[in-house]
Design a protein around this motif. Structure first.
Motif, PDB file in Angstrom:
ATOM      1  N   THR A 156       0.627  -1.056  -0.220  1.00 25.32           N
ATOM      2  CA  THR A 156       0.119  -0.328  -0.070  1.00 25.32           C
ATOM      3  C   THR A 156       0.726   1.723  -0.135  1.00 25.32           C
ATOM      4  O   THR A 156       1.283   2.017   1.008  1.00 25.32           O
ATOM      5  N   PRO A 161      -4.121   8.744  -1.074  1.00 26.45           N
ATOM      6  CA  PRO A 161      -4.049   8.449  -2.186  1.00 26.45           C
ATOM      7  C   PRO A 161      -4.852   9.747  -3.236  1.00 26.45           C
ATOM      8  O   PRO A 161      -5.915  10.147  -3.561  1.00 26.45           O
ATOM      9  N   LEU A 167      -4.420   4.306  -6.916  1.00 26.04           N
ATOM     10  CA  LEU A 167      -5.672   3.158  -6.257  1.00 26.04           C
ATOM     11  C   LEU A 167      -4.931   2.197  -6.606  1.00 26.04           C
ATOM     12  O   LEU A 167      -5.481   0.544  -6.519  1.00 26.04           O
ATOM     13  N   ASN A 170      -2.433   0.785  -5.251  1.00 25.78           N
ATOM     14  CA  ASN A 170      -2.906  -0.258  -3.305  1.00 25.78           C
ATOM     15  C   ASN A 170      -3.660  -1.514  -3.729  1.00 25.78           C
ATOM     16  O   ASN A 170      -3.378  -1.900  -2.939  1.00 25.78           O
ATOM     17  N   HIS A 171      -3.611  -1.583  -5.261  1.00 25.79           N
ATOM     18  CA  HIS A 171      -5.069  -2.876  -4.558  1.00 25.79           C
ATOM     19  C   HIS A 171      -3.805  -3.609  -5.028  1.00 25.79           C
ATOM     20  O   HIS A 171      -3.878  -4.802  -4.923  1.00 25.79           O
ATOM     21  N   LEU A 296      -9.325   9.620 -10.808  1.00 21.16           N
ATOM     22  CA  LEU A 296      -9.917   9.364 -10.027  1.00 21.16           C
ATOM     23  C   LEU A 296     -11.364  10.628 -10.160  1.00 21.16           C
ATOM     24  O   LEU A 296     -11.395  11.324  -9.982  1.00 21.16           O
ATOM     25  N   LYS A 299     -15.052   9.665  -4.245  1.00 24.41           N
ATOM     26  CA  LYS A 299     -15.390   8.528  -2.833  1.00 24.41           C
ATOM     27  C   LYS A 299     -16.968   8.872  -2.782  1.00 24.41           C
ATOM     28  O   LYS A 299     -17.324   9.521  -2.787  1.00 24.41           O
ATOM     29  N   TRP A 340     -13.532   4.141  -3.910  1.00 24.13           N
ATOM     30  CA  TRP A 340     -13.286   4.656  -4.311  1.00 24.13           C
ATOM     31  C   TRP A 340     -13.256   5.077  -5.906  1.00 24.13           C
ATOM     32  O   TRP A 340     -13.472   3.398  -6.108  1.00 24.13           O
ATOM     33  N   PHE A 361     -13.139   0.966  -5.171  1.00 28.08           N
ATOM     34  CA  PHE A 361     -12.326   0.250  -4.393  1.00 28.08           C
ATOM     35  C   PHE A 361     -12.649   0.530  -2.611  1.00 28.08           C
ATOM     36  O   PHE A 361     -12.804   1.674  -2.245  1.00 28.08           O
ATOM     37  N   GLU A 363     -12.600   1.561   0.504  1.00 26.47           N
ATOM     38  CA  GLU A 363     -12.039   2.397   1.224  1.00 26.47           C
ATOM     39  C   GLU A 363     -10.749   1.611   2.070  1.00 26.47           C
ATOM     40  O   GLU A 363     -10.144   2.744   3.031  1.00 26.47           O
ATOM     41  N   TYR A 366      -8.149  -1.252   0.737  1.00 21.74           N
ATOM     42  CA  TYR A 366      -8.058  -1.005  -1.370  1.00 21.74           C
ATOM     43  C   TYR A 366      -8.656  -2.080  -2.121  1.00 21.74           C
ATOM     44  O   TYR A 366      -7.713  -2.372  -3.074  1.00 21.74           O
TER      45      TYR A 366
END
Length: 446
Positions: A156, A161, A167, A170-171, A296, A299, A340, A361, A363, A366
């Motif tokens: 991560t 982000p 993101l 992060n995944h 992006l 959220k 996200w 994703f 939160e 992620y």
């Protein structure tokens, strides 16, 4: 009078130094916020929603019934759905549904439904992971136009982000232990629900190291049915795949030889997937992000598969869960969580069967919960879901099952089920020597 030409560079260098110092201070302050009163150690909002439907994060699920050795129980087995979203009433909930969920309700109005349960923010990680994430908040940075990440420790890199590709990273780098082994079932039902279960053994070693340009090692063996058994896939995942493509090999039992497998990437066919999944569709999404522009969006609150412990119930059979069109909703669980939203649009000059991917994703982890995939005409084609559970005895959030629903041919693929298999082994001794072409040759010959 002093020359302005001589003074100007000095003034610029002083300004640059001040800006760098300000930037370092800002990232340090961001790191300090993690685990505080406003943010969880992973960077999610600690507080619940204003209406109380999403609770505050209180540390996650630390213990529960069962474990990986004896089987997991359902810590929320006594709960009933708060309400059920159907084709008849989804308009009331439309602002918290993805287009793919609405499409599923409309495609299967008599059988598909979304049972919504109370929300539990069960995500929890080891303290060592939280420490690494806090460090990453001050140091990690994208390189090569987002195709790689540098100066981060293992997991991560971007707990706060501010771009879509962060993101995605992060995944891809999320914590799943140091290594694991699992035996799972994959199925690709026909439109009438008929299916042949495929048994797959998978071994993982997670070794994210930007300096070595490595992300993880993966060994996948098909053990049933007989017509597919003996096929073994080895992947040595590179982090920056533009700098160095994914290294993959396949052992074919019929040919008794190991060969390179460059097709195991992007929209190449997935193992035993009968055309229902691309290579980068495993783990809901995996691999290089370079073919898409990642935007992006922001959220939002959304109903997503969560705490899917019924799918770990070994008293159920595959036939109890797998039915025509989609998984049996009697054994599904959805909750309202913050996610996200990221839109990935195919770059000019790049090729992929999906022209656009819209990703959601969770939160708290992620981890991808939902993806809508669009074809070249920008029509919604396939809908992916990741049914998350918290493996509380090892502090790992992962999937109880992954699904990809095809809205065109009314088929789907489900993978990761453990109802009729050995399930997970978290004591797996992950060694790099087990993930080499020579080891692949030996494993294929057994």
């Amino acid at each position: 009078m002093k020359s302005m030409t001589k003074q100007h560079p000095l003034k610029l260098s002083g300004l640059a130094a001040a800006l760098v110092a300000a930037g370092l201070l800002a990232t340090s302050l961001q790191a300090a916020e993690l685990g505080g009163s406003e943010l969880t150690p992973m960077g999610a909002e600690r507080a619940g929603s204003d209406d109380g439907r999403i609770p505050a994060w209180d540390g996650g699920l630390q213990e529960g019934p069962g474990n990986w050795r004896e089987g997991y129980g359902n810590p929320f087995a006594d709960e009933e759905p708060l309400y059920v979203i159907t084709a008849d009433n989804y308009q009331q909930y439309e602002d918290r549904l993805a287009p793919g969920q609405i499409a599923m309700l409309e495609t299967y109005p008599d059988t598909f439904r979304i049972p919504v349960y109370p929300t539990h923010r069960t995500a929890a990680f080891p303290d060592s992971v939280y420490a690494k994430v806090k460090e990453n908040a001050s140091t990690a940075q994208l390189v090569d136009n987002g195709n790689g990440v540098e100066n981060f420790s293992e997991v991560t890199p971007f707990p706060k982000p501010d771009s879509g590709v962060e993101l995605v990273w992060n995944h891809s780098t999320r914590y799943r232990g140091e290594g694991a082994e699992r035996e799972v079932t994959l199925a690709t039902p026909q439109a009438d629900g008929d299916f042949t279960p495929v048994t797959i053994n998978e071994e993982f070693m997670f070794i994210a190291d930007p300096e070595e340009n490595t992300l993880f090692h993966f060994l996948q063996s098909v053990t049933a049915p007989a017509r597919l058994s003996g096929t073994v896939l080895l992947v040595q995942e590179t982090m920056n795949q533009v700098k160095e493509p994914r290294r993959a090999w396949i052992y074919n039992a019929g040919q008794r030889r190991v060969r390179r497998a460059p097709q195991v990437a992007y929209d190449g066919p997935g193992t035993a997937a009968d055309g229902q999944r691309t290579s980068d569709g495993l783990d809901v999404f995996n691999g290089a992000p370079d073919r898409y522009e990642w935007k992006l969006v922001g959220k939002q609150e959304m109903y997503i598969p969560y705490n899917a412990y019924p799918l770990l119930n070994t008293d159920l059979s595959n036939e109890d869960i797998i039915q025509a069109g989609h998984l049996n909703p009697d054994h599904l669980r959805y909750e309202l969580h913050r996610v996200w939203k990221v839109e990935g649009t195919l770059r000019d000059g790049q090729r992929h069967i999906y022209n656009k991917r819209v990703m959601y994703f969770d939160e708290d982890t992620y981890q991808l919960a939902h993806v809508d995939q669009f074809d070249g005409r920008n029509n919604l084609w396939r809908v992916s879901e990741g049914h998350t559970v918290q493996f509380h005895d090892v502090d790992v959030p992962w999937y109880a099952a992954e699904t990809i629903y095809d809205l065109v041919n009314n088929r789907y693929i489900v993978s990761g089920l453990i109802n009729d298999t050995r399930g997970y082994n978290w004591d797996y001794d992950a060694r790099a020597s087990s993930f080499s072409p020579a080891a692949l040759r030996r494993s294929g010959g057994r």
